[in-house]
Scaffold this active site. Structure first.
Site, PDB file in Angstrom:
ATOM      1  N   ASP A  40      30.333  12.140  18.465  1.00  6.37           N
ATOM      2  CA  ASP A  40      30.417  11.483  17.429  1.00  6.37           C
ATOM      3  C   ASP A  40      31.400  10.374  17.339  1.00  6.37           C
ATOM      4  OD1 ASP A  40      29.568  12.537  14.261  1.00  6.37           O
ATOM      5  OD2 ASP A  40      31.197  11.120  14.170  1.00  6.37           O
ATOM      6  N   ILE A  41      31.381   9.243  16.502  1.00  4.37           N
ATOM      7  CA  ILE A  41      32.030   8.117  16.648  1.00  4.37           C
ATOM      8  C   ILE A  41      33.282   8.395  15.762  1.00  4.37           C
ATOM      9  CG2 ILE A  41      31.067   6.744  14.693  1.00  4.37           C
ATOM     10  CD1 ILE A  41      31.366   4.331  16.548  1.00  4.37           C
ATOM     11  N   GLY A 102      25.503  15.393   1.874  1.00  6.76           N
ATOM     12  CA  GLY A 102      26.367  14.611   2.615  1.00  6.76           C
ATOM     13  C   GLY A 102      25.653  13.857   3.951  1.00  6.76           C
ATOM     14  N   GLN A 103      24.557  13.706   3.921  1.00  3.88           N
ATOM     15  CA  GLN A 103      24.038  13.320   5.089  1.00  3.88           C
ATOM     16  C   GLN A 103      23.938  11.531   4.759  1.00  3.88           C
ATOM     17  OE1 GLN A 103      19.717  14.269   5.416  1.00  3.88           O
ATOM     18  NE2 GLN A 103      19.624  13.106   7.535  1.00  3.88           N
ATOM     19  N   HIS A 109      19.844  15.645  12.556  1.00  2.00           N
ATOM     20  CA  HIS A 109      21.019  16.000  13.606  1.00  2.00           C
ATOM     21  C   HIS A 109      21.533  17.008  13.504  1.00  2.00           C
ATOM     22  CE1 HIS A 109      22.394  13.177  10.659  1.00  2.00           C
ATOM     23  NE2 HIS A 109      23.806  13.605  11.051  1.00  2.00           N
ATOM     24  N   HIS A 111      25.174  18.863  14.077  1.00  2.00           N
ATOM     25  CA  HIS A 111      26.883  18.734  14.302  1.00  2.00           C
ATOM     26  C   HIS A 111      27.283  19.974  15.113  1.00  2.00           C
ATOM     27  CE1 HIS A 111      27.620  15.029  11.370  1.00  2.00           C
ATOM     28  NE2 HIS A 111      26.588  15.657  10.785  1.00  2.00           N
TER      29      HIS A 111
HETATM   30  P1  5GP Z   1      25.680  12.925   8.728  1.00  2.00           P
HETATM   31  O1  5GP Z   1      26.700  12.305   7.870  1.00  2.00           O
HETATM   32  O2  5GP Z   1      24.279  11.846   8.603  1.00  2.00           O
HETATM   33  O3  5GP Z   1      25.433  14.321   8.800  1.00  2.00           O
HETATM   34  O4  5GP Z   1      26.375  12.415  10.120  1.00  2.00           O
HETATM   35  C1  5GP Z   1      26.272  11.312  10.729  1.00  2.00           C
HETATM   36  C2  5GP Z   1      27.220  11.389  11.944  1.00  2.00           C
HETATM   37  O5  5GP Z   1      26.795  10.140  12.609  1.00  2.00           O
HETATM   38  C3  5GP Z   1      28.571  11.094  11.340  1.00  2.00           C
HETATM   39  O6  5GP Z   1      29.566  12.294  11.636  1.00  2.00           O
HETATM   40  C4  5GP Z   1      28.996   9.664  11.777  1.00  2.00           C
HETATM   41  O7  5GP Z   1      30.417   9.496  12.206  1.00  2.00           O
HETATM   42  C5  5GP Z   1      28.086   9.540  13.078  1.00  2.00           C
HETATM   43  N1  5GP Z   1      28.011   8.168  13.401  1.00  2.00           N
HETATM   44  C6  5GP Z   1      27.634   7.211  12.620  1.00  2.00           C
HETATM   45  N2  5GP Z   1      27.316   6.175  13.218  1.00  2.00           N
HETATM   46  C7  5GP Z   1      27.499   6.388  14.912  1.00  2.00           C
HETATM   47  C8  5GP Z   1      27.348   5.548  15.734  1.00  2.00           C
HETATM   48  O8  5GP Z   1      26.963   4.383  15.854  1.00  2.00           O
HETATM   49  N3  5GP Z   1      27.683   6.517  16.803  1.00  2.00           N
HETATM   50  C9  5GP Z   1      27.986   7.585  16.836  1.00  2.00           C
HETATM   51  N4  5GP Z   1      28.258   7.908  18.077  1.00  2.00           N
HETATM   52  N5  5GP Z   1      28.179   8.382  15.801  1.00  2.00           N
HETATM   53  C10 5GP Z   1      27.789   7.703  14.744  1.00  2.00           C
END
Ligand code: 5GP
Length: 123
Positions: A40-41, A102-103, A109, A111
């Site tokens: 994760d970034i 919180g998506q 995906h 985590h």
């Molecule tokens: P969500 O909030 O949808 O459950 O998780 C999305 C995740 O993707 C977040 O933890 C966010 O930091 C990660 N993320 C968003 N953009 C990028 C990216 O360009 N590269 C990587 N490696 N992670 C990303």
């Protein structure tokens, strides 16, 4: 054609599909025909890895019976990637679903969060 090459650019295209197609860089820690795992970034734990299917299902609530095998494969991939990352003391697996969940990226995906003690309830 591999499933990797078969991913189309559609209106539902996300940053994760671009990573899968190698259009933008990511730290890839695992890949097979159906899934990819990246760091994760913006990590929320010392180890924070995302397991992402190559099929761009937007969210868990939009998965269907036809995704049964894929969803099982993804969970076993979580197990494999967590073991590979050395998370022998445990880890947390999270799926954020939709706005209240919180998506932020509309491509399902998992985590994997580890290398620190998790709290309950989550925020
Ligand atoms: P969500 O909030 O949808 O459950 O998780 C999305 C995740 O993707 C977040 O933890 C966010 O930091 C990660 N993320 C968003 N953009 C990028 C990216 O360009 N590269 C990587 N490696 N992670 C990303």
């Amino acid at each position: 054609m591999s499933s990797f090459a078969a991913i189309n650019k559609t209106m539902s295209d996300t940053i994760f599909s671009k990573i899968i197609r190698r259009e933008i860089p990511a730290d890839i820690v695992y890949e097979d025909e159906q899934a990819i795992a990246i760091k994760d970034i913006n990590p929320q734990a010392p180890t924070h890895i995302l397991v992402i299917p190559k099929k761009p299902i937007p969210r868990l609530s939009e998965a269907t019976e036809s995704d049964r095998d894929l969803l099982g494969h993804l969970l076993l991939t979580v197990q494999r990637v967590a073991e590979q990352a050395g998370l022998s003391n445990g880890y947390r697996v999270v799926i954020n679903n939709g706005a209240d969940g919180g998506q932020t990226v509309d491509h399902i995906h998992f985590h994997i969060l580890g290398d620190r003690q998790m709290k309950w309830p989550p925020g």
